[in-house]
Design a protein around this motif. Structure first.
Motif, PDB file in Angstrom:
ATOM      1  N   ALA A 439       0.811  -1.222   0.000  1.00  0.00           N
ATOM      2  CA  ALA A 439       0.000   0.000   0.000  1.00  0.00           C
ATOM      3  C   ALA A 439       0.839   1.265   0.000  1.00  0.00           C
ATOM      4  O   ALA A 439       0.389   2.315  -0.480  1.00  0.00           O
ATOM      5  CB  ALA A 439      -0.938  -0.001   1.204  1.00  0.00           C
ATOM      6  N   TYR A 441       3.096   1.943  -1.869  1.00  0.00           N
ATOM      7  CA  TYR A 441       3.425   2.251  -3.271  1.00  0.00           C
ATOM      8  C   TYR A 441       2.164   2.641  -4.032  1.00  0.00           C
ATOM      9  O   TYR A 441       2.107   2.531  -5.253  1.00  0.00           O
ATOM     10  CB  TYR A 441       4.133   1.048  -3.895  1.00  0.00           C
ATOM     11  N   THR A 442       1.173   3.115  -3.295  1.00  0.00           N
ATOM     12  CA  THR A 442      -0.038   3.726  -3.837  1.00  0.00           C
ATOM     13  C   THR A 442      -0.277   5.016  -3.062  1.00  0.00           C
ATOM     14  O   THR A 442       0.341   5.253  -2.018  1.00  0.00           O
ATOM     15  CB  THR A 442      -1.268   2.809  -3.690  1.00  0.00           C
ATOM     16  N   LYS A 443      -1.208   5.847  -3.542  1.00  0.00           N
ATOM     17  CA  LYS A 443      -1.470   7.111  -2.851  1.00  0.00           C
ATOM     18  C   LYS A 443      -1.985   6.915  -1.433  1.00  0.00           C
ATOM     19  O   LYS A 443      -1.837   7.792  -0.582  1.00  0.00           O
ATOM     20  CB  LYS A 443      -2.471   7.947  -3.657  1.00  0.00           C
ATOM     21  N   LYS A 444      -2.576   5.752  -1.152  1.00  0.00           N
ATOM     22  CA  LYS A 444      -3.069   5.483   0.198  1.00  0.00           C
ATOM     23  C   LYS A 444      -1.945   5.520   1.226  1.00  0.00           C
ATOM     24  O   LYS A 444      -2.187   5.781   2.407  1.00  0.00           O
ATOM     25  CB  LYS A 444      -3.769   4.124   0.249  1.00  0.00           C
ATOM     26  N   GLN A 458       3.877   6.228  -7.251  1.00  0.00           N
ATOM     27  CA  GLN A 458       2.722   5.401  -7.581  1.00  0.00           C
ATOM     28  C   GLN A 458       2.804   4.992  -9.046  1.00  0.00           C
ATOM     29  O   GLN A 458       3.495   5.614  -9.855  1.00  0.00           O
ATOM     30  CB  GLN A 458       1.410   6.146  -7.333  1.00  0.00           C
ATOM     31  N   PRO A 460      -0.292   3.656 -11.785  1.00  0.00           N
ATOM     32  CA  PRO A 460      -1.731   3.369 -11.860  1.00  0.00           C
ATOM     33  C   PRO A 460      -2.048   1.890 -12.004  1.00  0.00           C
ATOM     34  O   PRO A 460      -3.086   1.425 -11.524  1.00  0.00           O
ATOM     35  CB  PRO A 460      -2.195   4.181 -13.071  1.00  0.00           C
ATOM     36  N   THR A 463      -1.948   0.411  -8.489  1.00  0.00           N
ATOM     37  CA  THR A 463      -3.152   0.795  -7.748  1.00  0.00           C
ATOM     38  C   THR A 463      -4.352  -0.040  -8.182  1.00  0.00           C
ATOM     39  O   THR A 463      -5.120  -0.531  -7.339  1.00  0.00           O
ATOM     40  CB  THR A 463      -3.452   2.288  -7.964  1.00  0.00           C
ATOM     41  N   MET A 466      -4.101  -3.567  -6.791  1.00  0.00           N
ATOM     42  CA  MET A 466      -4.397  -3.628  -5.359  1.00  0.00           C
ATOM     43  C   MET A 466      -5.897  -3.548  -5.107  1.00  0.00           C
ATOM     44  O   MET A 466      -6.437  -4.267  -4.258  1.00  0.00           O
ATOM     45  CB  MET A 466      -3.671  -2.480  -4.657  1.00  0.00           C
ATOM     46  N   GLU A 467      -6.566  -2.681  -5.831  1.00  0.00           N
ATOM     47  CA  GLU A 467      -8.018  -2.536  -5.660  1.00  0.00           C
ATOM     48  C   GLU A 467      -8.750  -3.803  -6.088  1.00  0.00           C
ATOM     49  O   GLU A 467      -9.698  -4.237  -5.429  1.00  0.00           O
ATOM     50  CB  GLU A 467      -8.504  -1.329  -6.458  1.00  0.00           C
TER      51      GLU A 467
END
Length: 547
Positions: A439, A441-444, A458, A460, A463, A466-467
Motif C-alpha cells: 500500500a 506504493y499507492t497514494k493510500k 505510484q 496506476p 493501484t 491492489m483494488e
C-alpha cells in the motif's frame, strides 16, 4: 452470516502455554527480567509507537481483540468470537466478560469504540492499517458487543486488529488535556506520555525518558495468567552503544538482549557455556526508501543506479547476522513464489551505466546534496549509510549520513518537501499480509508517519491491481497473482532498495529457560514477557538478580 470462535483453552494451547493460575502472588517466585534497548523510547502511546522498543512495551501493556500466532493465524483474545456479514463489510465482535483494565474497570464495548475512533483520528501508523473502518458507523450494540462497518472490503482487517491496542476510555477522558479534538480534548495524548491505560499483562510502574522504564505484572490479568518463573517485573534500560549493552549482558546485568549482536561478537556468547544463543528467521524486512519527488531521485535511472550501488550482501552478512535477500516490498514468506521480479545485485559498473542514462548530466548530479537519515542510537543503520554513501560517491552522487531521532524521521516523512532522500529501516510486517506492505506504493500510503510514507511513488497499474485484489477471497491464488504482478511493477521502477529479511540472533543467560525463540506472528509478539520463564533455583540467576 459467517461466525468465528475459538475457546480460550484452544488459544492458550496454540501458544503452547498452560492457563493454570498461580496459587498466590505471595508464595510465587518473583523474578525480575532485565533487558537492554538501543533506540530511544519516545512514546508510550500505542497509536504512536513505531520502533521496536516502543512496540515491545505497548504489546505488553495493552491487549487486543485478537492475538497473533506464530503460524500466521489469529485467535480470539478480548473478543471471544465474531460474525462477518455476507458482503464482508460488517464485523460484529462478542467480548469476554472477565477482562479488566489496570485500574480494575471492566473492558467494555465503549472502550473498544473509543480506541478505534482514537486510532482513526490521531496521526499514526496504526490508523493506516485500519483506514477502511468507517469512523461514523462504529456501533456499541451492548456492553459486550461492538460492530464495525468497513468502507470497502478489506482482506487484512482481522489481521490488522492485532495493532489495535484497547485503551481505558473513561480513564483517558478523566485525564484529558486541552486539545484540538473537541469534547475529547487531546484524546489523552499528554497523559500517555508517562502513564498507561491498558489491560495487558504488565502496567507501567516507572518511566524515565532517555533512560528506560519498569513494568509490573498485573495481578488481575485473566487472559493468560502468570505461572511460577514468569517475570513479575521487567526493567528495560536504554543503552545506545551495542557493545556496552553486550558487556552488561556478559557481566550479568541483563538477562537477555533484545538487540542482535554484531556478527563478530556472536561467537563470544556462543562459546560461553552460561549463555544460549537463539536464532530464528523473522519478517523484519529491511529497506532503503527514497523520496521520489526530490531530484535526482525522480529519475528511474538514477534510482536503479542507486539500487545497483547498494551492497546488500555486506549489509546482510557483515553488518547484520545473516538474512534472506528481498526482491521487492513483500518477502517470499508472505507472497509465495513470484518469478520475474527485477533484482539489483551489487554492481558499480551497471550503476554507472544507469547514471549515464539519466536525464541529469554529470555536472547536474554533482550539485545535488542527498541526505541519508540514520536513526539515532542504531549503529548498524549508520554503518549501512556510510557504506551506501561511499558507493554513491563512486558513481558521481553526493550523499551524507545525518543522525536523526526516530520521531523526527517519521514526522519528516509526512510531507514530500521534508521527507529525507534516503531512510534505512525495517518494517516488521505488523499485518501478515502482502497488502499493507504494497500500500505504501499507492497514494493510500503517501505521507504515513513512517519511513515508507515518504516514498511518494505510484503506478496506476499497481493501484488497480491492489483494488482488484482486495475484492477477491482472501488467500485466493488470483489475489496473490495480482500481488505478485504489483511487486514486479514496483521493483522495475526501484522506488526503494529492497535489502533483506532479518535473522534474529538473541543471546540469553541459560537460566532464562523460556524466552523468544521464534517469530511471534506479528511485530515483536515473541516478546510477550508473561510467556518467559526463569529457573529461579539456578545459581547464576540468584547471583545476577542482585546486580
Amino acid at each position: 452470516m459467517k461466525a468465528f470462535s475459538i475457546t480460550a483453552a484452544l488459544a492458550a494451547f496454540a501458544f503452547g502455554l498452560s492457563i493454570a493460575p498461580v496459587a498466590g502472588w505471595a508464595d510465587a517466585a518473583k523474578p525480575v527480567l532485565r533487558a537492554g534497548l538501543t533506540l530511544e523510547v519516545s512514546t508510550l502511546d500505542p497509536v504512536r509507537a513505531t520502533n521496536y522498543g516502543e512496540n515491545i512495551i505497548v504489546l505488553n501493556v495493552y491487549d487486543m481483540l485478537v492475538m497473533p500466532m506464530p503460524d500466521n493465524t489469529v485467535v480470539p483474545w478480548i473478543a471471544k468470537s465474531w460474525d462477518v456479514s455476507d458482503d464482508r463489510k460488517t464485523y460484529t465482535f462478542h467480548l469476554r466478560d472477565d477482562v479488566l483494565f489496570h485500574d480494575g474497570k471492566p473492558v467494555e464495548a465503549d472502550d473498544i469504540a473509543f480506541s478505534m475512533r482514537r486510532v482513526l483520528t490521531l496521526p499514526g501508523l496504526v490508523g493506516g492499517y485500519l483506514r477502511n473502518v468507517d469512523k461514523d458507523k462504529i456501533e456499541v450494540v451492548d456492553p459486550r458487543t461492538i460492530r464495525f462497518q468497513l468502507k470497502e472490503v478489506d482482506p487484512t482487517f482481522i489481521r490488522a486488529l492485532v495493532n489495535l491496542k484497547i485503551l481505558n476510555g473513561k480513564l483517558l477522558m478523566a485525564n484529558k488535556a486541552e486539545g484540538q479534538y473537541g469534547e475529547y480534548g487531546d484524546y489523552g495524548v499528554k497523559y500517555l506520555q508517562s502513564k498507561d491505560a491498558g489491560s495487558g499483562p504488565y502496567s507501567i510502574a516507572d518511566f524515565k525518558s532517555g533512560e528506560g522504564l519498569t513494568l509490573k505484572a498485573f495481578e488481575g490479568y485473566k487472559l493468560r495468567p502468570f505461572e511460577p518463573g514468569a517475570p513479575v517485573e521487567v526493567k528495560l534500560r536504554i543503552i545506545p552503544e551495542v557493545v556496552t549493552l553486550e558487556n552488561k549482558m556478559l557481566a550479568g546485568e541483563f538477562d537477555v538482549s533484545l538487540v542482535s549482536p554484531s556478527p563478530p561478537r556472536v561467537k563470544i556468547f556462543a562459546d560461553n557455556p552460561k549463555f544460549a544463543v537463539d536464532t530464528w528467521p523473522t519478517l523484519n524486512n529491511y529497506y532503503v526508501v527514497m523520496n521520489t519527488t526530490k531530484p535526482p531521485l525522480d529519475d528511474v535511472n538514477v534510482r536503479k543506479a542507486i539500487a545497483y550501488a547498494f551492497d546488500a550482501n555486506t549489509v546482510m552478512n557483515k553488518i547484520y547476522s545473516g538474512g534472506i535477500r528481498l526482491k521487492g516490498p513483500v518477502p517470499e514468506a508472505l507472497l509465495g513464489k513470484c518469478d520475474g521480479i527485477a533484482t539489483y545485485e551489487y554492481d558499480l559498473k551497471k550503476a554507472a551505466e544507469y547514471i549515464a542514462k539519466s536525464k541529469y548530466s554529470a555536472d547536474d548530479l554533482k550539485k545535488f546534496k542527498l541526505e541519508y537519515a540514520s536513526t539515532a542510537g542504531a549503529e548498524a543503520f549508520e554503518k549501512v549509510g556510510l557504506l551506501l554513501t561511499l558507493n554513491l560517491k563512486k558513481i558521481g552522487l553526493t550523499a551524507e549520513v545525518k543522525t536523526v531521532r526516530w520521531t523526527d524521521i517519521v514526522a519528516a516523512q509526512t510531507k514530500p518537501e521534508s521527507a529525507y532522500s534516503f531512510v534505512f529501516f525495517y518494517d516488521s510486517a505488523r499485518v501478515r499480509h502482502p497488502s499493507p506492505l504494497l500500500a505504501f506504493y499507492t497514494k493510500k500510503g503517501w505521507g504515513a508517519p513512517y519511513p515508507s510514507g515518504g516514498i511518494y511513488w505510484q503506478n496506476p497499474d499497481v493501484t488497480a491491481m491492489m483494488e482488484k485484489a482486495a475484492l477477491l477471497p482472501d488467500g485466493a491464488p488470483e489475489q496473490y497473482a495480482l500481488y505478485c504482478d504489483a511487486q514486479k511493477k514496483i521493483a522495475a521502477e526501484a522506488p526503494a532498495i529492497f535489502s533483506h529479511n532479518d535473522v534474529r540472533v538473541q543471546p540469553r543467560w541459560k537460566y532464562l529457560v523460556t524466552a523468544a525463540k521464534q517469530d511471534g506472528g506479528s511485530s515483536q509478539y515473541e516478546y510477550r514477557f508473561e510467556t518467559f520463564r526463569f529457573d529461579t533455583k539456578d545459581a547464576d540467576f540468584i547471583a545476577n538478580q542482585s546486580k
